[in-house]
Design a protein around this motif. Sequence first.
Motif, mmCIF file in Angstrom:
data_model
loop_
_atom_site.group_PDB
_atom_site.id
_atom_site.type_symbol
_atom_site.label_atom_id
_atom_site.label_comp_id
_atom_site.label_asym_id
_atom_site.label_seq_id
_atom_site.Cartn_x
_atom_site.Cartn_y
_atom_site.Cartn_z
ATOM 1 N N ALA A 1 34.437 37.676 18.690
ATOM 2 C CA ALA A 1 34.807 36.308 18.316
ATOM 3 C C ALA A 1 34.136 35.280 19.225
ATOM 4 C CB ALA A 1 36.318 36.142 18.367
ATOM 5 N N VAL A 2 33.477 35.757 20.292
ATOM 6 C CA VAL A 2 32.808 34.871 21.251
ATOM 7 C C VAL A 2 31.370 35.389 21.453
ATOM 8 C CG1 VAL A 2 33.063 33.709 23.475
ATOM 9 C CG2 VAL A 2 35.065 34.688 22.381
ATOM 10 N N PRO A 3 30.565 35.369 20.368
ATOM 11 C CA PRO A 3 29.239 36.005 20.442
ATOM 12 C C PRO A 3 28.249 35.317 21.381
ATOM 13 C CG PRO A 3 29.460 34.786 18.394
ATOM 14 C CD PRO A 3 30.804 34.768 19.061
ATOM 15 N N ASN A 4 28.394 34.026 21.602
ATOM 16 C CA ASN A 4 27.446 33.294 22.447
ATOM 17 C C ASN A 4 28.051 32.896 23.787
ATOM 18 O OD1 ASN A 4 25.436 33.324 20.384
ATOM 19 N ND2 ASN A 4 26.610 31.731 19.343
ATOM 20 N N GLY A 5 29.107 33.579 24.175
ATOM 21 C CA GLY A 5 29.804 33.246 25.408
ATOM 22 C C GLY A 5 29.049 33.673 26.655
ATOM 23 N N LEU A 6 29.369 33.004 27.749
ATOM 24 C CA LEU A 6 28.823 33.346 29.054
ATOM 25 C C LEU A 6 29.786 34.300 29.754
ATOM 26 C CD1 LEU A 6 27.661 29.804 30.258
ATOM 27 C CD2 LEU A 6 26.259 31.614 29.236
ATOM 28 N N VAL A 7 29.240 35.277 30.442
ATOM 29 C CA VAL A 7 30.052 36.267 31.139
ATOM 30 C C VAL A 7 30.389 35.778 32.540
ATOM 31 C CG1 VAL A 7 30.099 38.629 32.061
ATOM 32 C CG2 VAL A 7 29.099 38.182 29.809
ATOM 33 N N TYR A 8 31.647 35.924 32.901
ATOM 34 C CA TYR A 8 32.160 35.658 34.237
ATOM 35 C C TYR A 8 32.969 36.882 34.636
ATOM 36 C CZ TYR A 8 31.319 30.754 33.007
ATOM 37 O OH TYR A 8 30.746 29.564 32.612
ATOM 38 N N TRP A 9 33.287 36.989 35.904
ATOM 39 C CA TRP A 9 34.128 38.082 36.392
ATOM 40 C C TRP A 9 35.251 37.514 37.249
ATOM 41 C CZ3 TRP A 9 33.166 42.859 34.546
ATOM 42 C CH2 TRP A 9 31.903 43.076 33.988
ATOM 43 N N VAL A 10 36.463 38.009 37.016
ATOM 44 C CA VAL A 10 37.561 37.779 37.940
ATOM 45 C C VAL A 10 37.660 39.072 38.734
ATOM 46 C CG1 VAL A 10 40.017 37.356 38.242
ATOM 47 C CG2 VAL A 10 38.815 36.289 36.343
ATOM 48 N N VAL A 11 37.446 38.971 40.037
ATOM 49 C CA VAL A 11 37.501 40.157 40.882
ATOM 50 C C VAL A 11 38.779 40.088 41.701
ATOM 51 C CG1 VAL A 11 36.321 41.524 42.629
ATOM 52 C CG2 VAL A 11 34.982 40.236 40.955
ATOM 53 N N TRP A 12 39.619 41.080 41.509
ATOM 54 C CA TRP A 12 40.905 41.168 42.190
ATOM 55 C C TRP A 12 40.655 41.862 43.526
ATOM 56 C CZ3 TRP A 12 43.696 38.075 39.440
ATOM 57 C CH2 TRP A 12 43.486 37.996 38.052
ATOM 58 N N VAL A 13 40.849 41.145 44.619
ATOM 59 C CA VAL A 13 40.548 41.654 45.960
ATOM 60 C C VAL A 13 41.845 41.761 46.758
ATOM 61 C CG1 VAL A 13 39.249 41.258 48.090
ATOM 62 C CG2 VAL A 13 38.258 40.569 45.890
ATOM 63 N N THR A 14 42.130 42.973 47.205
ATOM 64 C CA THR A 14 43.312 43.215 48.030
ATOM 65 C C THR A 14 42.882 43.365 49.483
ATOM 66 O OG1 THR A 14 44.430 44.303 46.199
ATOM 67 C CG2 THR A 14 45.303 44.733 48.397
ATOM 68 N N VAL A 15 43.586 42.676 50.355
ATOM 69 C CA VAL A 15 43.289 42.698 51.786
ATOM 70 C C VAL A 15 44.419 43.422 52.509
ATOM 71 C CG1 VAL A 15 42.950 41.250 53.840
ATOM 72 C CG2 VAL A 15 41.985 40.546 51.641
ATOM 73 N N GLU A 16 44.053 44.307 53.403
ATOM 74 C CA GLU A 16 45.017 45.021 54.238
ATOM 75 C C GLU A 16 44.631 44.828 55.698
ATOM 76 O OE1 GLU A 16 47.690 46.587 53.199
ATOM 77 O OE2 GLU A 16 47.296 46.689 51.050
ATOM 78 N N LYS A 17 45.563 45.168 56.581
ATOM 79 C CA LYS A 17 45.274 45.138 58.015
ATOM 80 C C LYS A 17 45.055 46.564 58.486
ATOM 81 C CE LYS A 17 47.721 40.950 59.331
ATOM 82 N NZ LYS A 17 48.852 40.381 60.075
ATOM 83 N N GLY A 18 43.944 46.763 59.207
ATOM 84 C CA GLY A 18 43.645 48.072 59.765
ATOM 85 C C GLY A 18 43.593 48.003 61.273
ATOM 86 N N GLU A 19 43.130 49.090 61.886
ATOM 87 C CA GLU A 19 43.027 49.161 63.347
ATOM 88 C C GLU A 19 42.173 48.038 63.918
ATOM 89 O OE1 GLU A 19 41.440 52.926 64.495
ATOM 90 O OE2 GLU A 19 43.080 54.044 63.576
ATOM 91 N N ASN A 20 41.094 47.691 63.208
ATOM 92 C CA ASN A 20 40.147 46.686 63.696
ATOM 93 C C ASN A 20 40.404 45.294 63.133
ATOM 94 O OD1 ASN A 20 38.745 48.692 65.155
ATOM 95 N ND2 ASN A 20 37.684 49.301 63.278
ATOM 96 N N GLY A 21 41.475 45.135 62.386
ATOM 97 C CA GLY A 21 41.791 43.844 61.783
ATOM 98 C C GLY A 21 41.776 43.918 60.272
ATOM 99 N N PRO A 22 41.850 42.779 59.596
ATOM 100 C CA PRO A 22 41.898 42.773 58.139
ATOM 101 C C PRO A 22 40.593 43.278 57.520
ATOM 102 C CG PRO A 22 41.949 40.532 59.008
ATOM 103 C CD PRO A 22 41.954 41.447 60.172
ATOM 104 N N TYR A 23 40.734 43.897 56.349
ATOM 105 C CA TYR A 23 39.575 44.405 55.608
ATOM 106 C C TYR A 23 39.858 44.355 54.113
ATOM 107 C CZ TYR A 23 42.168 48.775 54.981
ATOM 108 O OH TYR A 23 43.114 49.705 54.623
ATOM 109 N N PHE A 24 38.780 44.450 53.328
ATOM 110 C CA PHE A 24 38.902 44.461 51.871
ATOM 111 C C PHE A 24 39.261 45.886 51.457
ATOM 112 C CE2 PHE A 24 35.601 41.169 52.748
ATOM 113 C CZ PHE A 24 36.385 40.081 52.454
ATOM 114 N N ALA A 25 40.504 46.112 51.066
ATOM 115 C CA ALA A 25 41.001 47.451 50.790
ATOM 116 C C ALA A 25 40.783 47.868 49.333
ATOM 117 C CB ALA A 25 42.481 47.535 51.126
ATOM 118 N N GLY A 26 40.969 46.956 48.404
ATOM 119 C CA GLY A 26 40.821 47.266 46.990
ATOM 120 C C GLY A 26 40.094 46.154 46.280
ATOM 121 N N VAL A 27 39.240 46.527 45.317
ATOM 122 C CA VAL A 27 38.451 45.545 44.573
ATOM 123 C C VAL A 27 38.345 46.009 43.126
ATOM 124 C CG1 VAL A 27 36.193 44.435 44.361
ATOM 125 C CG2 VAL A 27 37.101 44.956 46.631
ATOM 126 N N GLY A 28 38.713 45.128 42.192
ATOM 127 C CA GLY A 28 38.601 45.456 40.774
ATOM 128 C C GLY A 28 38.075 44.266 39.989
#
Length: 174
Positions: free
Chosen positions: A76-103
Motif C-alpha cells: 500500500a506504500v509502493p513509493n515509500g522511503l525506508v526508515y528504521w526504528v532501532v530499539w537499543v537496550t543499555v545495561e551496566k557492566g563491570e566497565n560501565g554502561p554498554y549497548f546490551a540489546g539492539v533490534g
Amino acid sequence: MSSDQSSNQKKTNQFTIIKDDPNDGHEGYGIGSISLENMSSVIIDPNEDQAFVDMEAMHARSAVERRVKFQSDRDAVPNGLVYWVVWVTVEKGENGPYFAGVGGSELVVDRSIKRAYKSMPEHVKHMEDSLKGKIRVEHMDEHSKKLLKDFLANFEGGDMWKNSTDELKNALPN
C-alpha cells in the motif's frame, strides 16, 4: 525532513540507562512487569544519512511516524522511503554502561500520500529481543547498519560502544 527542520527540533540524544528496580521491597502489583526504562529508540534515516534518538518512537509518535496513516500491507506504500526504528537496550557492566540489546524494525513512509507501513508484531518482537540482550540487525540494509554503527560508536565519546559485546560489533560493518 529537511536539515532546517531537524536543526530546529530539540535534540534529545540521550540513552536511558537502567535504574533501580521499581519493585524493590514491594510485593504484589507490578511484579513481573517489563520495564522499558533502559530502552531507547534510535531512528535511522538512510535517505538523509542520519541517526538520532527519538524517544517518541516508544509510543509510535516519532518525527518519522507523525502525520501518516499506517497500513498493514507494505504494498500500500509502493513509493515509500525506508526508515528504521532501532530499539537499543543499555545495561551496566563491570566497565560501565554498554549497548546490551539492539533490534531494528522497518518503517516505510510516503509523505506525498500520507501513508506508511510497519509491522507491529515485528516491532514488538524486536523490542522484546533487545530487552533480552539479543542483536537483531541482520535484516537491515548495509548503509543503515553503517549509520547505526557510526552513531553508537561515537555516542558520548564511544565508551558504551567499547564496553559492548563482540556480537554487536561484528553485526555492524566497519
